[in-house]
Design a protein around this motif. Sequence first.
Motif, mmCIF file in Angstrom:
data_model
loop_
_atom_site.group_PDB
_atom_site.id
_atom_site.type_symbol
_atom_site.label_atom_id
_atom_site.label_comp_id
_atom_site.label_asym_id
_atom_site.label_seq_id
_atom_site.Cartn_x
_atom_site.Cartn_y
_atom_site.Cartn_z
ATOM 1 N N VAL A 1 -4.285 -9.392 -4.252
ATOM 2 C CA VAL A 1 -4.346 -10.281 -5.688
ATOM 3 C C VAL A 1 -2.895 -10.390 -6.254
ATOM 4 N N TYR A 2 -2.376 -9.503 -6.044
ATOM 5 C CA TYR A 2 -0.709 -9.321 -6.603
ATOM 6 C C TYR A 2 0.170 -10.488 -6.097
ATOM 7 N N ASP B 1 -12.193 -6.525 -10.862
ATOM 8 C CA ASP B 1 -11.949 -5.081 -10.639
ATOM 9 C C ASP B 1 -10.544 -4.822 -10.236
ATOM 10 N N ALA B 2 -10.029 -5.688 -9.197
ATOM 11 C CA ALA B 2 -8.655 -5.503 -8.713
ATOM 12 C C ALA B 2 -7.672 -5.801 -9.866
ATOM 13 N N LEU C 1 -0.616 0.574 -3.787
ATOM 14 C CA LEU C 1 -1.625 -0.545 -4.234
ATOM 15 C C LEU C 1 -2.526 -0.419 -3.027
ATOM 16 N N GLU D 1 0.896 -1.256 -0.102
ATOM 17 C CA GLU D 1 -0.025 -0.033 0.014
ATOM 18 C C GLU D 1 0.834 1.156 0.131
ATOM 19 N N ASP E 1 -6.858 -4.728 -1.665
ATOM 20 C CA ASP E 1 -7.313 -5.982 -2.598
ATOM 21 C C ASP E 1 -6.416 -6.355 -3.773
ATOM 22 N N GLU E 2 -5.848 -4.978 -4.260
ATOM 23 C CA GLU E 2 -4.808 -5.173 -5.381
ATOM 24 C C GLU E 2 -3.584 -5.979 -4.887
ATOM 25 N N ASP F 1 -15.271 -8.589 -7.760
ATOM 26 C CA ASP F 1 -14.250 -7.961 -7.009
ATOM 27 C C ASP F 1 -12.839 -8.368 -7.492
ATOM 28 N N ARG G 1 -7.278 -2.976 -12.181
ATOM 29 C CA ARG G 1 -6.605 -1.807 -11.816
ATOM 30 C C ARG G 1 -5.226 -2.367 -11.573
ATOM 31 N N LEU G 2 -4.662 -3.548 -11.513
ATOM 32 C CA LEU G 2 -3.308 -4.002 -11.756
ATOM 33 C C LEU G 2 -2.589 -3.876 -13.059
#
Length: 324
Positions: free
Chosen positions: A14-15, A42-43, A7, A3, A10-11, A39, A46-47
Motif C-alpha cells: 500500500v505504501y 486495515d493496512a 512494515l 519489511e 500488505d503495508e 484489507d 496501521r500505516l
Amino acid sequence: MLEMIGLAEDEEKVYLALLRSPAGDSGELAARLGMATPDAEDALARLADKGLLGRAPGGTSALRVAPPDAALSPLLVQRQAQLHQTQTEVARLIEDYRARAALHDPEEIVETVTGRDAVTESYRRIHQGAAKEVRVLVTGPPMVVSSADNDVARASMAAGVHYRVVYDRALLDGSDDPLLLAESCEPGEDVRVAGDIPMKLSIADDHAAFLPTVTSGLEEPSVIIVRPSGLLDALEWIFETIWETAVPFPAHDGEGSLTAMPEAEVEARRLISLMLSGCTDRAMANQLGVSVRTVQRRINRLSAQMGVRTRHQLIWQATRRGWL
C-alpha cells in the motif's frame, strides 16, 4: 525490502502504491491493488499508526503517504539501534553461557576443536552435512578456507543447498586483494552486505553451527561446534537479525531472473547496492572492476536517467522501483 524496517507485506504494498500515486479513497486503492477494501483499510490504519500517511495538499481527502525521507528514516534508525542492542545482548549471552557451561554438561551440545587441520575438517563436515540451507556471516581475514577456495560450498550449492551469506562491508574496501561479491554470486550464493558484523559464523540447516573463537594471531585456530540448544537458537536469531537489515547484492525485487536482464541494468543494481551498503567510491570501483571516475560517471548517468540530483534521491528512486 521495507519489511526490514517493520512494515508488513500488505503495508509495504500500500505504501509503495501511494508513493507512486495518491488515491481518492480506500476503495479506489483496493481496486488498484487487487485487494479487498477492508484489507486495504486495515493496512492504511496501521500505516497511519506508524506515521506513514500524509495529508493531501489543498485540504482534499485524497490518500497519500508521508515523504520517505521524513517517514522511513526514523524507522531505519530505530531498527539499526535495535540490531546493535541485540548483537550486544547475544554476545553477552554467549559469554555468560561459556562461563557456566561446565554446570550443564557442555559435551552434549558444544564441541571444541583446535588446530588448523582439525578445524578445516570440522568446517567441511558441517557444510557437507547440510541438506537444505547454510547461513554464513563473513568478517575478517580467512581462518582456514577462503571464499575463493571454498570448494565444499560450491559443491553443496551445485547439489541444491541454498547459501545465504552476509559479508562485512570492510572486506570490500581492501586495496590489495578485496573480496569480490560478483565472484561469490556466480556459484549461486544469496549475497548481502552489512557493516560491523560481530563474528564469523556458519549454520548448517538447524542442526549445527560453526563458531570460531580464535581467528587471528599466532595461536592455532579454534572453533566451537554448537548443536541444537538454546545457544544454537541464539546464533540463528542473530544471523536472521543481521540478514534482515543487510543490503542485497545486487539489488533485486525477487521477480524474474537477473541473468535475463540487460547487463547495463544488472550493473546499475550492483552500483545501487554498493552505495546503500556505505561503500566508498574506491570500494565500488574495485567491486565493479572499473576506475573511480567511471563509478562517478555511472552514478551521474543513472541519476540523470531517474531524474534526481543526489545519491540519496537515487537510492529512494531505486526503492520506489522495487529494487530494494
